[in-house]
Design a protein around this motif. Structure first.
Motif, PDB file in Angstrom:
ATOM      1  N   GLY A 133     104.850  71.164  52.737  1.00  0.00           N
ATOM      2  CA  GLY A 133     104.372  70.275  53.802  1.00  0.00           C
ATOM      3  C   GLY A 133     104.135  70.995  55.113  1.00  0.00           C
ATOM      4  N   CYS A 134     103.114  70.557  55.808  1.00  0.00           N
ATOM      5  CA  CYS A 134     102.759  71.140  57.093  1.00  0.00           C
ATOM      6  C   CYS A 134     103.848  70.786  58.118  1.00  0.00           C
ATOM      7  CB  CYS A 134     101.417  70.546  57.505  1.00  0.00           C
ATOM      8  SG  CYS A 134     100.538  71.552  58.677  1.00  0.00           S
ATOM      9  N   ARG A 135     104.122  71.708  59.045  1.00  0.00           N
ATOM     10  CA  ARG A 135     105.174  71.491  60.059  1.00  0.00           C
ATOM     11  C   ARG A 135     104.586  71.467  61.461  1.00  0.00           C
ATOM     12  NH1 ARG A 135     110.170  73.786  57.283  1.00  0.00           N
ATOM     13  NH2 ARG A 135     109.317  74.174  55.229  1.00  0.00           N
ATOM     14  N   GLY A 136     105.425  71.019  62.402  1.00  0.00           N
ATOM     15  CA  GLY A 136     105.046  71.077  63.813  1.00  0.00           C
ATOM     16  C   GLY A 136     104.232  69.869  64.242  1.00  0.00           C
ATOM     17  N   GLU A 137     103.842  69.883  65.487  1.00  0.00           N
ATOM     18  CA  GLU A 137     103.142  68.748  66.105  1.00  0.00           C
ATOM     19  C   GLU A 137     101.852  68.404  65.352  1.00  0.00           C
ATOM     20  OE1 GLU A 137     102.578  65.738  69.024  1.00  0.00           O
ATOM     21  OE2 GLU A 137     104.323  66.822  68.284  1.00  0.00           O
ATOM     22  N   ARG A 138     101.193  69.413  64.828  1.00  0.00           N
ATOM     23  CA  ARG A 138      99.924  69.160  64.134  1.00  0.00           C
ATOM     24  C   ARG A 138     100.130  68.458  62.798  1.00  0.00           C
ATOM     25  NH1 ARG A 138      96.390  74.319  63.776  1.00  0.00           N
ATOM     26  NH2 ARG A 138      94.985  72.816  62.828  1.00  0.00           N
ATOM     27  N   ALA A 139     101.391  68.384  62.349  1.00  0.00           N
ATOM     28  CA  ALA A 139     101.675  67.701  61.083  1.00  0.00           C
ATOM     29  C   ALA A 139     102.027  66.235  61.301  1.00  0.00           C
ATOM     30  CB  ALA A 139     102.814  68.405  60.363  1.00  0.00           C
ATOM     31  N   ALA A 140     101.856  65.739  62.538  1.00  0.00           N
ATOM     32  CA  ALA A 140     102.228  64.348  62.833  1.00  0.00           C
ATOM     33  C   ALA A 140     101.060  63.401  62.561  1.00  0.00           C
ATOM     34  CB  ALA A 140     102.706  64.230  64.280  1.00  0.00           C
ATOM     35  N   GLY A 141     100.347  63.636  61.495  1.00  0.00           N
ATOM     36  CA  GLY A 141      99.228  62.774  61.121  1.00  0.00           C
ATOM     37  C   GLY A 141      99.681  61.608  60.255  1.00  0.00           C
ATOM     38  N   ASN A 142      98.714  60.772  59.859  1.00  0.00           N
ATOM     39  CA  ASN A 142      99.035  59.568  59.078  1.00  0.00           C
ATOM     40  C   ASN A 142      98.926  59.800  57.558  1.00  0.00           C
ATOM     41  OD1 ASN A 142      96.272  59.655  58.641  1.00  0.00           O
ATOM     42  ND2 ASN A 142      95.813  58.102  60.198  1.00  0.00           N
ATOM     43  N   GLY A 143      98.870  61.061  57.150  1.00  0.00           N
ATOM     44  CA  GLY A 143      98.625  61.382  55.741  1.00  0.00           C
ATOM     45  C   GLY A 143      99.742  60.994  54.777  1.00  0.00           C
ATOM     46  N   ALA A 144     100.965  60.881  55.276  1.00  0.00           N
ATOM     47  CA  ALA A 144     102.049  60.407  54.401  1.00  0.00           C
ATOM     48  C   ALA A 144     102.042  58.875  54.367  1.00  0.00           C
ATOM     49  CB  ALA A 144     103.397  60.929  54.887  1.00  0.00           C
ATOM     50  N   ALA A 145     101.790  58.265  55.530  1.00  0.00           N
ATOM     51  CA  ALA A 145     101.759  56.794  55.605  1.00  0.00           C
ATOM     52  C   ALA A 145     100.656  56.221  54.728  1.00  0.00           C
ATOM     53  CB  ALA A 145     101.559  56.353  57.055  1.00  0.00           C
ATOM     54  N   GLU A 203      92.080  45.776  72.947  1.00  0.00           N
ATOM     55  CA  GLU A 203      93.190  45.945  73.887  1.00  0.00           C
ATOM     56  C   GLU A 203      94.333  46.739  73.223  1.00  0.00           C
ATOM     57  OE1 GLU A 203      95.523  42.706  76.335  1.00  0.00           O
ATOM     58  OE2 GLU A 203      93.452  42.086  76.029  1.00  0.00           O
ATOM     59  N   ALA A 204      94.597  46.385  71.987  1.00  0.00           N
ATOM     60  CA  ALA A 204      95.640  47.103  71.246  1.00  0.00           C
ATOM     61  C   ALA A 204      95.230  48.561  71.050  1.00  0.00           C
ATOM     62  CB  ALA A 204      95.871  46.434  69.894  1.00  0.00           C
ATOM     63  N   ALA A 205      93.968  48.768  70.698  1.00  0.00           N
ATOM     64  CA  ALA A 205      93.486  50.135  70.450  1.00  0.00           C
ATOM     65  C   ALA A 205      93.549  50.968  71.722  1.00  0.00           C
ATOM     66  CB  ALA A 205      92.059  50.091  69.908  1.00  0.00           C
ATOM     67  N   ALA A 206      93.340  50.327  72.887  1.00  0.00           N
ATOM     68  CA  ALA A 206      93.402  51.066  74.155  1.00  0.00           C
ATOM     69  C   ALA A 206      94.832  51.524  74.432  1.00  0.00           C
ATOM     70  CB  ALA A 206      92.891  50.192  75.298  1.00  0.00           C
ATOM     71  N   ILE A 207      95.812  50.802  73.916  1.00  0.00           N
ATOM     72  CA  ILE A 207      97.219  51.172  74.108  1.00  0.00           C
ATOM     73  C   ILE A 207      97.637  52.262  73.121  1.00  0.00           C
ATOM     74  CG2 ILE A 207      99.596  50.314  73.859  1.00  0.00           C
ATOM     75  CD1 ILE A 207      98.544  47.612  74.961  1.00  0.00           C
ATOM     76  N   SER A 208      97.331  52.036  71.845  1.00  0.00           N
ATOM     77  CA  SER A 208      97.852  52.947  70.806  1.00  0.00           C
ATOM     78  C   SER A 208      96.954  54.153  70.588  1.00  0.00           C
ATOM     79  CB  SER A 208      97.984  52.196  69.484  1.00  0.00           C
ATOM     80  OG  SER A 208      96.703  51.761  69.046  1.00  0.00           O
ATOM     81  N   GLY A 209      95.654  53.967  70.801  1.00  0.00           N
ATOM     82  CA  GLY A 209      94.686  54.966  70.340  1.00  0.00           C
ATOM     83  C   GLY A 209      94.305  54.660  68.902  1.00  0.00           C
ATOM     84  N   THR A 210      93.269  55.324  68.417  1.00  0.00           N
ATOM     85  CA  THR A 210      92.768  55.046  67.066  1.00  0.00           C
ATOM     86  C   THR A 210      92.707  56.316  66.216  1.00  0.00           C
ATOM     87  OG1 THR A 210      90.498  55.396  67.793  1.00  0.00           O
ATOM     88  CG2 THR A 210      91.288  53.125  67.867  1.00  0.00           C
ATOM     89  N   SER A 211      93.321  57.382  66.704  1.00  0.00           N
ATOM     90  CA  SER A 211      93.174  58.673  66.016  1.00  0.00           C
ATOM     91  C   SER A 211      93.999  58.719  64.740  1.00  0.00           C
ATOM     92  CB  SER A 211      93.628  59.805  66.941  1.00  0.00           C
ATOM     93  OG  SER A 211      95.044  59.788  67.045  1.00  0.00           O
ATOM     94  N   GLY A 212      93.893  59.820  64.021  1.00  0.00           N
ATOM     95  CA  GLY A 212      94.678  60.030  62.809  1.00  0.00           C
ATOM     96  C   GLY A 212      96.118  60.413  63.096  1.00  0.00           C
ATOM     97  N   PHE A 213      96.478  60.518  64.371  1.00  0.00           N
ATOM     98  CA  PHE A 213      97.877  60.735  64.756  1.00  0.00           C
ATOM     99  C   PHE A 213      98.681  59.517  64.289  1.00  0.00           C
ATOM    100  CE2 PHE A 213     100.922  60.605  68.596  1.00  0.00           C
ATOM    101  CZ  PHE A 213     101.849  61.443  67.979  1.00  0.00           C
ATOM    102  N   VAL A 214      99.824  59.774  63.658  1.00  0.00           N
ATOM    103  CA  VAL A 214     100.574  58.681  63.034  1.00  0.00           C
ATOM    104  C   VAL A 214     101.019  57.622  64.051  1.00  0.00           C
ATOM    105  CG1 VAL A 214     102.806  59.898  63.128  1.00  0.00           C
ATOM    106  CG2 VAL A 214     102.413  58.182  61.344  1.00  0.00           C
TER     107      VAL A 214
END
Ligand SMILES: [Mg+2]
Length: 306
Positions: free
Chosen positions: A104-116, A206-217
């Motif tokens: 598994g990938c480590r570090g900040e760049r591994a905080a994607g939604n790929g496991a979810a 409005e929700a998307a403006a708060i959370s963002g919509t990126s692949g970041f988990v």
């Protein structure tokens, strides 16, 4: 001929596939609208979820080593479409002989939604409130994402699926509060808490403006959970298109919304006409049915007198 009525497990996986396929098509085109005549294709979100189902059925258990080998084999045969950077790195390492616990990938760049995005099948077999089962869920996430946020996002999806399964009333019953209160301090929890303060019918923008919509988990998972809360009030085909119009990681966000809605509302809520446009639709249905039968057998086995 299939004489069974599709279960909520099949509805979860099939609705996820519909969200994924609609969202995949929209991802590159920057519009949420998908012309009706265009055939749809699933992407890694559904492919990895189905591979998880097949590994479990074949092995007769959730086994990270078996699952990792299945992922590596599919990767070598170039079966996966649209893989993210962390998953690609992990599958490449696995294909080169790495142990599943180290791939598994480590570090900040591994905080994607790929496991979810691939955790849904596990929600029907593992109870994350039991330490050994939670550890197994964490191990399965670690195959591709050696990152706490990625795991906690996946854990939240699994918990959400278990809470709403066949219980649509739980969609609107403080779902985000329920999930946030079960997490340690992390960015996924911060985003859930921030979205929890919005009214349930607030515009999704409005929700998307708060959370963002990126692949970041911590962006896509809380946003998908927020959007899924309204699944009982809207036609699922409409909700998925609303979500896709937000842009960003449209296939994963729509897949997660579809999974949660399908698990809560069952087969009757599915926009089956969208499903029938998916090239791999019969494969999705067959794999989901085979997995659902496995879960039923497991449940019956655990209830049998010893
Ligand atoms: Mg995808």
């Amino acid at each position: 001929m299939n004489l069974r009525n599709p279960t909520e497990i099949e509805a979860c996986l099939a609705a996820g596939a519909i969200g994924d396929a609609l969202g995949s098509h929209a991802e590159g085109s920057r519009v949420g609208w998908v012309p009706a005549e265009i055939p749809l294709e699933i992407s890694d979100d559904t492919q990895l979820s189905l591979a998880t189902c097949m590994s479990i059925v074949q092995r007769g258990a959730v086994d990270p080593e078996h699952l990792a080998a299945r992922f590596a084999e599919d990767y070598q045969q170039r079966r996966y479409r649209g893989l993210g950077a962390s998953t690609t790195k992990a599958l490449l390492d696995l294909a080169n002989g790495a142990h599943w616990s180290q791939s598994g990938c480590r570090g900040e760049r591994a905080a994607g939604n790929g496991a979810a995005m691939r955790v849904a099948p596990l929600a029907f077999l593992l109870d994350p409130e039991r330490p050994a089962e939670r550890q197994l869920l964490s191990d399965v996430c670690r195959i591709t994402h050696h990152n706490d946020e990625a795991y906690l996002g996946a854990l939240s999806i699994a918990r959400a699926l278990r809470r709403v399964r066949c219980s649509p009333q739980h969609l609107e019953d403080a779902l985000l509060e329920h999930l946030a209160s079960a997490l340690p301090d992390c960015r996924v929890r911060d985003a859930l808490r921030a979205l929890e303060r919005l009214p349930l019918d607030a515009p999704l923008q409005e929700a998307a403006a708060i959370s963002g919509t990126s692949g970041f988990v911590a962006a896509s998972v809380p946003l998908a959970l927020f959007a899924a809360q309204r699944a009982a009030r809207l036609e699922l085909g409409v909700l998925l298109r609303d979500v896709i119009t937000l842009g960003g990681d449209t296939d994963t966000i729509a897949a997660l919304v579809g999974q949660i809605a399908g698990a809560a509302l069952g087969w009757g809520a599915l926009p089956v006409e969208d499903g029938e446009r998916i090239v791999e639709w019969s494969e999705v249905l067959e794999t989901a049915a085979s997995f659902a039968r496995f879960v039923e057998r497991r449940l019956r086995g655990s209830r049998a007198p010893s």
